[in-house]
Scaffold this active site. Sequence first.
Site, PDB file in Angstrom:
ATOM      1  CB  SER A  96     -27.327   9.358-104.134  1.00  0.00           C
ATOM      2  OG  SER A  96     -28.664   9.685-103.833  1.00  0.00           O
ATOM      3  CE  LYS A  99     -30.544   6.773-105.944  1.00  0.00           C
ATOM      4  NZ  LYS A  99     -30.300   7.798-104.928  1.00  0.00           N
ATOM      5  CB  SER A 345     -29.496  10.317-108.232  1.00  0.00           C
ATOM      6  OG  SER A 345     -29.066   9.794-107.002  1.00  0.00           O
TER       7      SER A 345
END
Length: 509
Positions: A96, A99, A345
């Site tokens: 993640s 991101k 997230s």
Amino acid sequence: MLMKQQCLLKRAFLAMVIALIAVFPVTHEGTYSSVAASGETTPVASIDSTTLDQKIQAIVKDPKLQGGITGVSVRKADTGETIYSHLGDIRLRPASNMKLLTGSTAMDILGPDYQFSTEVLTDGQVKGKMIHGNLYLKGKGDPTLMKKDLDQFAKDLKAKGIDKINGNLIADDSWYDGDRYSQDLNWSDEHNYVGAQVSALTLSPNEDYDAGTVIVEVNAGNKAGDLPKVTLTPETDYVEIVNRATTVAKGETKSISIAREHGTNRIIIEGKIPVEGTRSQSWSAVWEPTGLTLDVFKKSLEEQGIQIVGNGGMKTGVTPGNATVLLSKKSMPLRELFIPFMKLSNNGHAETLVKEMGKVQRGEGSWSAGLAVMKDKLKQFGVNTDTIVLRDGSGMSHKNLVSADEFTKLLYNIQGKSWFPAFEASLPIAGVPERLIGGTLRNRMGSGLTAGNVTAKTGSITGVSTLSGYVTAKDGSELIFSILINNYVTGPVTPIEDAIAKVLAEYEF
């Protein structure tokens, strides 16, 4: 005599050594080099880096990391100088931390004030209390649309005096293409909210905005032998609940599983739940969220006494270009959406942003268009896009590849952007218990100099754990860091990341 000559020679040699030291002083500051992805050797700053090197090197020798690959990169936030790099140029799976790339490019392309929209339109005419024609619910990507918004649409139609629709109720999700999953999503993740389908017309069950999901809650029956009680948020007939669970006697062990069958909207509930036991709750991704949104909208209309008459039914379709807009709703601005997106997230938000960037920049709401737009923007941010692989916006793909050095380079270069304060505010903050402040770091690094100091994005998929962001050293120096741990087998390895962040927070230059 010979001994005397030897003594004089030793004194002369010692004097020469002292003179050399005076001219070329011995220092403990090491000079390091890192090999860039291009193969060229670039200098790495030597500001007291020997001590820093020793501290971090001791941590990355942890036995849990043996057999894996760990990339670490640290830069000074004011100059961008690399002050530590351990395999920092090696491309690794970011999880993640992807991101950070998606979020920064979306902030720049769409802007912090950007809003998604949803519209209610008709291709017919309103005569008296009836719409003579089809009623369209057109989605334009809003991942924050909720049941209460559909209720408000229904109330507003009622306020216009409408109580009948002589036509079809049509869901229009054509703002994006029909691909519901990014190309590498594992089939085993499809039922889970982290793998929810992406549609331009979708619905969220809560204010975390987990779009494309329903919340399934299981409570014990009144007595042993009863079926457990199951509720859905939002209430809908779009999914089928198959309740195979059993209520057992008070004090017995709870073992409830909630899972959607692949390719269907059958949610299977199995196991045991004791009388007066705690509830079980699951966020289940639905198959085709467009249909869920349409079903809930129909219920909202019915609750306001608005009926579909004649041969009208529910279907999906494309709104005609000459349709009349009856109602519209805008989402919260991007700067506000980034709080649940980055703090918690949210994978769905990331993938929606990819498609929206493609739609806005290239007129195509697809992953291929959006990722191409991202790559162009990242190049403008100074990222060497020849050395990275982008497969999605969330980091769920195991084929994404980015190096730790490229992450710190990105985080350095975006600091001067006008939207950077909103971007930085969206990152989780270590040790802050408030869920929408501490985010995924709220239960980590909660004491000492890291608490409230480390501001960073976490990441985790099978065999991968990552942490990249900002930290202030003990002497006030602002630092940027990226830690990418890949191919570990024995976890958890988050304490290793935390230990490196602690070294940086406690360091004095």
